[in-house]
Design an enzyme around this catalytic site. Sequence first.
Site, short mmCIF file in Angstrom:
data_model
loop_
_atom_site.label_atom_id
_atom_site.label_comp_id
_atom_site.label_asym_id
_atom_site.label_seq_id
_atom_site.Cartn_x
_atom_site.Cartn_y
_atom_site.Cartn_z
N THR A 1 0.82 -1.21 0.00
CA THR A 1 0.00 0.00 0.00
C THR A 1 0.85 1.26 0.00
OG1 THR A 1 -1.57 1.29 1.33
CG2 THR A 1 -0.12 -0.19 2.52
N TYR B 1 -1.94 0.25 9.95
CA TYR B 1 -2.13 -0.43 8.66
C TYR B 1 -0.88 -0.30 7.80
CZ TYR B 1 -3.61 -0.96 3.79
OH TYR B 1 -3.68 -1.31 2.47
#
Length: 337
Positions: A117, A141
């Site tokens: 990501t 995250y």
Amino acid sequence: MTVLVTGGAGYIGSHTVLALAEAGESVVVIDNLSTGFSSFVPEGVPLFIGDCSDENLVDGVISQHGIDSIIHLAGSVVVPESVRDPLLYYRNNTMTTRSLLNAAVRRGVGRFVFSSTAAVYGDPEQVPVPETARTRPNSPYGTSKLMAEIMLHDVAAAHDLNYVVLRYFNVAGADPLARIGLATVGATHLMKIAMEVATGQRAKIDVYGTDYPTPDGTCIRDFIHVTDLAQAHRAALAYLCGGGGSVTLNCGYGRGYSVLETIEAVRRVSGRAIAVQYGPRRPGDIMAMVADASRMHTLLDWTPHYANLDAIAAHALAWEEKLFRERNSDARELASA
């Protein structure tokens, strides 16, 4: 070649499996169906329902199907949830990747494509963001994914394994033929929420922060169509099969749209009003994130076909309307039973 796709019944995973299957590749899926749907796995593709952290399961699948490549997409992806429950993300994203890599090394799997990501960059110092930018994630995250990237780098240095890390920017849209799309209940994707408002499933969309130093005060994102992203996975695998060395690549179009511009695109495509409620900034959100994707264009045989916000929105809308009709039909059948 037989490819194991973890999370292959989920949103991005199912599009990737479809792209591989339509290209004639032999594919096997492991998915625990926590956010995926067995109906999204193409007919003829074996689906093993379970967790890819289960090394006995992974060992058996690799042995039974002669797996020589893994595309690892399974994981948790909601930034605010990661802030509330970081240990969940270190388990689902970091520890699970460690278990999967352990099984891959033990079984001699030589190619690994990892779903990462742009959140690993945190608030970038330059936009567009190159892969060489400093990584300083501002959410668990992003940190959980970066830790998995570091593990993958070290494992590849110690074993006969080559990898491609794909750092996604903002994934949106749906299969252009509306066969599959984002169906997770309670999904937090901006365009998904806007589509639910447009189809009458939500009353409004919340916009978090209007005081960022951007042209309209809202965050800016680089959206990539999920079908183009799926083809990037296929191209990454072909790159490794052709002898390509380990590499990290940004996945985006290099064009940023603000939150308000994205909502306006949904209004434009749907022809419907979108009620907006403005609120304060949200912990973990990044102000502006736009990809420098030149390395991916140079290394991979990949050409995007849907690099247009209205096209992304149109495909997302067609899927959302189909999903809404099907769910309403199921509800009516249950009520009349």
